[in-house]
Design an enzyme around this catalytic site. Sequence first.
Site, PDB file in Angstrom:
ATOM      1  N   ARG A   1       1.768  17.178 -33.406  1.00  0.00           N
ATOM      2  CA  ARG A   1       2.466  15.924 -33.690  1.00  0.00           C
ATOM      3  C   ARG A   1       1.505  14.877 -34.244  1.00  0.00           C
ATOM      4  O   ARG A   1       1.816  14.163 -35.198  1.00  0.00           O
ATOM      5  CB  ARG A   1       3.138  15.427 -32.405  1.00  0.00           C
TER       6      ARG A   1
ATOM      7  N   LEU B   1       3.736  22.990 -22.780  1.00  0.00           N
ATOM      8  CA  LEU B   1       4.397  22.499 -23.978  1.00  0.00           C
ATOM      9  C   LEU B   1       4.954  21.127 -23.649  1.00  0.00           C
ATOM     10  O   LEU B   1       5.369  20.869 -22.510  1.00  0.00           O
ATOM     11  CB  LEU B   1       5.555  23.413 -24.394  1.00  0.00           C
ATOM     12  N   ASP B   2       4.982  20.225 -24.634  1.00  0.00           N
ATOM     13  CA  ASP B   2       5.570  18.912 -24.410  1.00  0.00           C
ATOM     14  C   ASP B   2       7.038  19.060 -23.999  1.00  0.00           C
ATOM     15  O   ASP B   2       7.698  20.044 -24.361  1.00  0.00           O
ATOM     16  CB  ASP B   2       5.483  18.060 -25.682  1.00  0.00           C
ATOM     17  N   LYS B   3       7.545  18.078 -23.281  1.00  0.00           N
ATOM     18  CA  LYS B   3       8.913  18.143 -22.769  1.00  0.00           C
ATOM     19  C   LYS B   3       9.924  18.401 -23.873  1.00  0.00           C
ATOM     20  O   LYS B   3      10.838  19.222 -23.717  1.00  0.00           O
ATOM     21  CB  LYS B   3       9.251  16.834 -22.031  1.00  0.00           C
TER      22      LYS B   3
END
Length: 377
Positions: free
Chosen positions: A301, A191-193
């Site tokens: 996103r 998962l993105d930060k």
Amino acid sequence: MPSKNMLPKGQRRRTVKPQYRATRGVESPPPPVIPILDIDDDAEDSTHAFTAAPEAAGLRLDQYLAQAIPDISRARVQLLIEHGQVRVNGQPPKAKLKLQGGEQIEIEGAPHPPPLHAFPEDIPLTILYEDKHLAIIDKPAGMTVHAGSGNAAPGEVDERNAGTLVNALLHHFNKLSQVGGELRPGIVHRLDKQTSGIIIVAKDDSTHRKLGEMFSSRELEKTYIALVHGRLTKDSITIKLPIGRDLVRRTRMTTRRSADSEGVRPAVSHVKVLERIHSPHYGDFTLVEVRIETGRTHQIRVHLQALGHPVVGDTLYGAPHQIGQPPSTLSLDRNFLHAARLAFTHPQTRKALAIESPLPVQLNQFLANVRTDKRPI
């Protein structure tokens, strides 16, 4: 498609759809191909000398070296320059030095940093499910899943190698799969930060490989909750836009490259509207549920930004840093994107699992503020 918030003030009522449609599928002129430098990375104490290629003309020094030396980041190049390990025509340069081509460049020591090694760290974890084969974690926003390359000497702690999910996993679990290597034990997907929510961790190699195959064949149902800017008019929409690296801004992905370009891969996201919110002071928002069939980098996103509705807090893809007009503004120091549900068949026990994670307090509070038009005191 660019967000209207990226337009100059005074033009934000103007639609950007015609410009976006006119450039969809149109490739930007390809950048010059920078010849790769053959540098022996084993020679720690030697000096590597070479001549800047003619194709380097017009590029910044750090930009050129990051492209010319395989697998080295621009940040690493800048660190070498800051430490005085790079000289151009015998002089210590700045990273922003514009090259003309033909300059004599020297680099002292090994350009690549020694590899980092993950280490246990006592960091609290929220474990949603665990058995002897796997664990399912609720990752908070702000936590990186695993470290990247660093420059710590063996035995030293690099701050970029601390505070990651892997550090916490090594502390909490006795055994993790090694399929991903020493730096990514147990990590099957990421998962993105600044994205929170559900992530699966494999404890043994067999489970890791089977989960990897399930991700590849799309046998897991992954559902996210996101708050986006603007009002989505359709109750549901399927986005089938291929995603590739942005050739100009390398930290971003884009849907604007043609599907047959190198590195561009198909991506499918199903978006369902949960709630439309109108705040007189903060503007329009739409709360959506997104189910993804593929798992491309930044997929949700990028797809939502392509619709002209960037995720709240996602300034990389066009969301504003502040919402509303001073002195009453709201801001979010993370993306309003949360991996809320994961449904799959256990790769070893064949048991059906459906794991859910509630929205974090920070996101619930932000949502309450825009719903009620509440302004900070």
